[in-house]
Design an enzyme around this catalytic site. Structure first.
Site, mmCIF file in Angstrom:
data_model
loop_
_atom_site.group_PDB
_atom_site.id
_atom_site.type_symbol
_atom_site.label_atom_id
_atom_site.label_comp_id
_atom_site.label_asym_id
_atom_site.label_seq_id
_atom_site.Cartn_x
_atom_site.Cartn_y
_atom_site.Cartn_z
ATOM 1 C CB THR A 40 72.651 70.123 30.877
ATOM 2 O OG1 THR A 40 73.648 71.056 31.265
ATOM 3 C CG2 THR A 40 73.163 69.319 29.702
ATOM 4 C CG HIS A 49 73.858 58.071 23.258
ATOM 5 N ND1 HIS A 49 74.353 58.363 22.013
ATOM 6 C CD2 HIS A 49 73.611 59.258 23.859
ATOM 7 C CE1 HIS A 49 74.432 59.681 21.865
ATOM 8 N NE2 HIS A 49 73.980 60.248 22.969
ATOM 9 C CE LYS A 250 83.437 63.680 19.923
ATOM 10 N NZ LYS A 250 81.999 63.638 19.950
ATOM 11 N NE ARG A 311 78.565 67.558 24.231
ATOM 12 C CZ ARG A 311 78.586 68.476 23.272
ATOM 13 N NH1 ARG A 311 79.044 69.699 23.528
ATOM 14 N NH2 ARG A 311 78.177 68.177 22.059
ATOM 15 C CD GLU A 335 81.560 64.687 29.585
ATOM 16 O OE1 GLU A 335 81.572 65.322 28.519
ATOM 17 O OE2 GLU A 335 82.577 64.490 30.249
ATOM 18 C CB SER A 336 76.526 63.278 26.135
ATOM 19 O OG SER A 336 75.724 62.450 25.348
ATOM 20 C CB SER A 340 71.154 57.326 27.426
ATOM 21 O OG SER A 340 71.371 58.236 26.403
ATOM 22 C CB CYS A 400 52.745 75.844 15.389
ATOM 23 S SG CYS A 400 52.869 77.553 14.898
HETATM 24 C C1 LIG Z 1 74.916 69.443 23.566
HETATM 25 C C2 LIG Z 1 74.503 68.286 24.421
HETATM 26 C C3 LIG Z 1 74.026 67.131 23.855
HETATM 27 C C4 LIG Z 1 73.656 66.043 24.642
HETATM 28 N N1 LIG Z 1 73.062 64.966 24.070
HETATM 29 C C5 LIG Z 1 72.695 63.931 24.832
HETATM 30 C C6 LIG Z 1 72.033 62.831 24.254
HETATM 31 O O1 LIG Z 1 71.677 62.828 23.083
HETATM 32 N N2 LIG Z 1 71.772 61.763 25.034
HETATM 33 C C7 LIG Z 1 72.132 61.727 26.334
HETATM 34 O O2 LIG Z 1 71.934 60.692 26.956
HETATM 35 N N3 LIG Z 1 72.687 62.795 26.933
HETATM 36 C C8 LIG Z 1 72.961 63.902 26.220
HETATM 37 N N4 LIG Z 1 73.519 64.988 26.791
HETATM 38 C C9 LIG Z 1 73.804 64.957 28.218
HETATM 39 C C10 LIG Z 1 72.572 65.200 29.081
HETATM 40 O O3 LIG Z 1 71.800 66.263 28.564
HETATM 41 C C11 LIG Z 1 73.047 65.515 30.494
HETATM 42 O O4 LIG Z 1 73.913 64.495 30.910
HETATM 43 C C12 LIG Z 1 71.918 65.620 31.487
HETATM 44 O O5 LIG Z 1 70.885 66.448 31.020
HETATM 45 C C13 LIG Z 1 72.465 66.154 32.782
HETATM 46 O O6 LIG Z 1 71.406 66.283 33.684
HETATM 47 P P1 LIG Z 1 71.690 66.824 35.131
HETATM 48 O O7 LIG Z 1 70.413 66.715 35.870
HETATM 49 O O8 LIG Z 1 72.885 66.156 35.692
HETATM 50 O O9 LIG Z 1 72.094 68.349 34.923
HETATM 51 P P2 LIG Z 1 71.099 69.659 34.650
HETATM 52 O O10 LIG Z 1 70.017 69.260 33.772
HETATM 53 O O11 LIG Z 1 71.999 70.728 34.271
HETATM 54 O O12 LIG Z 1 70.499 69.880 36.096
HETATM 55 C C14 LIG Z 1 71.239 70.462 37.134
HETATM 56 C C15 LIG Z 1 70.312 71.397 37.885
HETATM 57 O O13 LIG Z 1 70.958 71.883 39.059
HETATM 58 C C16 LIG Z 1 70.553 73.213 39.276
HETATM 59 N N5 LIG Z 1 71.554 73.861 40.121
HETATM 60 C C17 LIG Z 1 72.852 74.107 39.818
HETATM 61 N N6 LIG Z 1 73.466 74.725 40.849
HETATM 62 C C18 LIG Z 1 72.543 74.866 41.829
HETATM 63 C C19 LIG Z 1 72.569 75.448 43.117
HETATM 64 N N7 LIG Z 1 73.688 76.018 43.626
HETATM 65 N N8 LIG Z 1 71.433 75.459 43.862
HETATM 66 C C20 LIG Z 1 70.289 74.887 43.368
HETATM 67 N N9 LIG Z 1 70.207 74.348 42.131
HETATM 68 C C21 LIG Z 1 71.313 74.328 41.379
HETATM 69 C C22 LIG Z 1 70.497 73.778 37.865
HETATM 70 O O14 LIG Z 1 69.712 74.958 37.794
HETATM 71 C C23 LIG Z 1 69.934 72.615 37.068
HETATM 72 O O15 LIG Z 1 68.533 72.702 36.960
HETATM 73 C C24 LIG Z 1 73.834 66.106 26.040
HETATM 74 C C25 LIG Z 1 74.292 67.298 26.616
HETATM 75 C C26 LIG Z 1 74.579 68.383 25.819
HETATM 76 C C27 LIG Z 1 74.973 69.672 26.445
#
Ligand SMILES: Cc1cc2nc3c(=O)[nH]c(=O)nc-3n(C[C@H](O)[C@H](O)[C@H](O)COP(=O)(O)OP(=O)(O)OC[C@H]3O[C@@H](n4cnc5c(N)ncnc54)[C@H](O)[C@@H]3O)c2cc1C
Length: 477
Positions: A40, A49, A250, A311, A335-336, A340, A400
């Site tokens: 994500t 935010h 929304k 998300r 999630e979002s 931030s 680019c």
């Molecule tokens: C549409 C959208 C808009 C958003 N906009 C914003 C924004 O503007 N501002 C903001 O603050 N946040 C925003 N967010 C939220 C933000 O992007 C996420 O909260 C954040 O990126 C989550 O990061 P993470 O590291 O928790 O998850 P991820 O980035 O998903 O990382 C999890 C990792 O775990 C790995 N993994 C999963 N299972 C396993 C396994 N069994 N073994 C080994 N590895 C595994 C995955 O491959 C992945 O690389 C948005 C999200 C979305 C979808």
């Protein structure tokens, strides 16, 4: 046995790794994909935010405000692109004004500084392309934009610099408690650690349920579709423009990016498949229609690509962080605004692990990291001197985005370094421009092949089976 294994190399896992690298501990990050930032964290709105939106009293509200406060200093320390451009939540009908006031009050209660409700006259001066129906807006001067890849790579590189190891292409398939810690089964063998951090994004529920079946968690993937517009459209708005949820639904946002593009989206569509990151015509139609409600004349014809992110939505709509079993720490439902909040999430999780393992601070922790040198930021004389010293900085590979061979080599030689076209793209922007890698891919493949010492037929777009070359014409003949 490792002191700690962090599962997931997204922004949350990398923030935890970086903060944990302050302590004397043997730490490993395990990631199922081939690189950092493949979940994500690579596909979102990239907004920092301000923190007025999350419900007052929630963990999300606290970590959002703290993360947003930490971001400017962190951007300097770790040298990634961040801009405090401010954000506007636009109210499109007098009927919705009470909701705007409620949002303001929630933000004040959350401790967001500088919030102000502005009237249409001031709004039009700030955003000349604002819709004719806009009546007022919530102005948050502390809102910002960030490069999500830049932030995540910076955290990972700084963690690696301070001794954290990364293991890619390794999927965690099972977990069970052992004496003094946990056994982590992966498709590459069993690993052991005294403490596990579950930062697995949309899959964090699967790991949570393996560790604590008595209190199951369910994460729903909520897809968001976007249009990304060319640099030529990047000035269409100057601040991040959100729509106030209300009479017209929304809404979606319109924002400049730190690299001068315009981003329009996202939708919010629940999907069963946690790999379903393809956009749909219906989703993009929704973005097209809704974006025009708050900002007029968006030049959508200048779209260079569309993409979607998922998300990690949990029913309580709050971050879930804590030690759920001895030596097992959840960093789940991020999630979002997870991006931030990442600096604050990392600090919170590291604090829990530190206390659980009684870790001591290291005297030699280095909090700094230098980003990839971009010759475009130098004046003419300095750039000429750089090219004299290293001619690779005089070879433009991506036309680019004007990315040089020197930058690509730097991206590959870092730890963790780029091993695929997407790895190079997210670190340098080669392939991010209007031709979307049409021209530079073969040249980036040549450089990857040379630097990694592998045949070009081994180079992938994004790891796994995504090989670019599957044979040669002469073989067929
Ligand atoms: C549409 C959208 C808009 C958003 N906009 C914003 C924004 O503007 N501002 C903001 O603050 N946040 C925003 N967010 C939220 C933000 O992007 C996420 O909260 C954040 O990126 C989550 O990061 P993470 O590291 O928790 O998850 P991820 O980035 O998903 O990382 C999890 C990792 O775990 C790995 N993994 C999963 N299972 C396993 C396994 N069994 N073994 C080994 N590895 C595994 C995955 O491959 C992945 O690389 C948005 C999200 C979305 C979808």
């Amino acid at each position: 046995m490792y002191d700690s294994i962090i599962i997931g190399a997204g922004v949350s896992g990398c923030a935890c790794a970086r903060e944990l690298s302050r302590y004397s501990a043997n730490i490993l990050v395990v990631e199922k994909e081939e690189d950092v930032c493949c979940g994500t964290s690579k596909a979102n709105s990239a907004i920092v935010h301000a923190g007025y939106d999350a419900a007052h009293g929630s963990l999300m509200a606290r970590l959002n405000v703290e993360g947003s406060r930490r971001m400017p200093a962190l951007a300097k320390e770790l040298d990634f692109a961040y801009e405090q451009c401010g954000s506007l939540v636009v109210c499109l009908s007098e009927e919705d004004r009470p909701a705007l006031e409620k949002l303001y009050e929630n933000g004040v209660a959350n401790g967001v500084e500088g919030l102000r409700i502005i009237e249409r006259d001031e709004l039009v001066l700030m955003e000349p392309n604002i819709a004719d129906s806009a009546v007022a807006a919530l102005w948050a001067p502390t809102g910002g934009i960030v490069c999500p890849f830049g932030l995540t790579f910076a955290l990972a590189e700084n963690a690696a610099k301070n001794g954290v190891a990364f293991r890619f292409d390794t999927k965690v398939t099972g977990l069970h408690p052992i004496k003094g810690g946990w056994a982590v089964e992966t498709d590459g063998g069993t690993l052991e650690a005294r403490c596990i951090v579950n930062a697995a994004g949309v899959y964090a529920d699967t790991l949570h349920n393996l560790a604590d079946a008595a209190h199951p968690m369910k994460i729903t993937a909520r897809r968001g579709d976007y249009f990304l517009l060319d640099h030529t459209a990047g000035q269409h708005v100057r601040h991040t423009v959100f729509q106030l949820p209300g009479k017209y639904g929304k809404g979606v946002l319109v924002t400049p990016t730190v690299h001068g593009n315009l981003l329009v989206g996202p939708t919010a569509i629940d999907v069963d498949d946690k790999e379903a990151t393809a956009t749909t015509a219906a989703g993009l139609d929704e973005v097209r229609t809704k974006s025009g409600l708050a900002v007029k004349d968006i030049p959508l014809r200048q779209t260079i690509t569309s993409f979607a992110g998922l998300r990690a939505h949990e029913a309580r709509h709050d971050f879930f962080i804590g030690e759920i079993a001895p030596g097992f720490v959840d960093c789940a439902a991020i999630e979002s605004p997870g991006l931030s909040s990442a600096p604050a999430i990392g600090a919170m999780v590291a604090g829990i692990v530190r206390d659980s393992l009684h870790l001591k601070e290291k005297a030699d922790f280095d909090p700094t990291r230098k980003g990839i040198l971009d010759p475009k930021t130098l004046d003419f004389a300095a750039r000429a001197e750089l090219i004299r010293q290293n001619p690779a900085y005089g070879q433009i590979i991506c036309r680019c985005e004007s990315v040089t061979e020197g930058e690509i080599i730097d991206a590959i030689r870092r730890t963790p370094g780029a091993r695929s076209l997407d790895g190079v793209k997210r670190r340098t922007r080669a392939g991010m421009g209007r031709c979307q890698a049409g021209f530079c891919s073969p040249r980036v493949m040549e450089i990857l092949s040379r630097e990694l010492g592998v045949d070009q037929s081994e180079i992938t777009k994004s790891g796994g089976g995504s090989k670019i070359i599957v044979g040669t014409n002469k073989d067929t003949l």
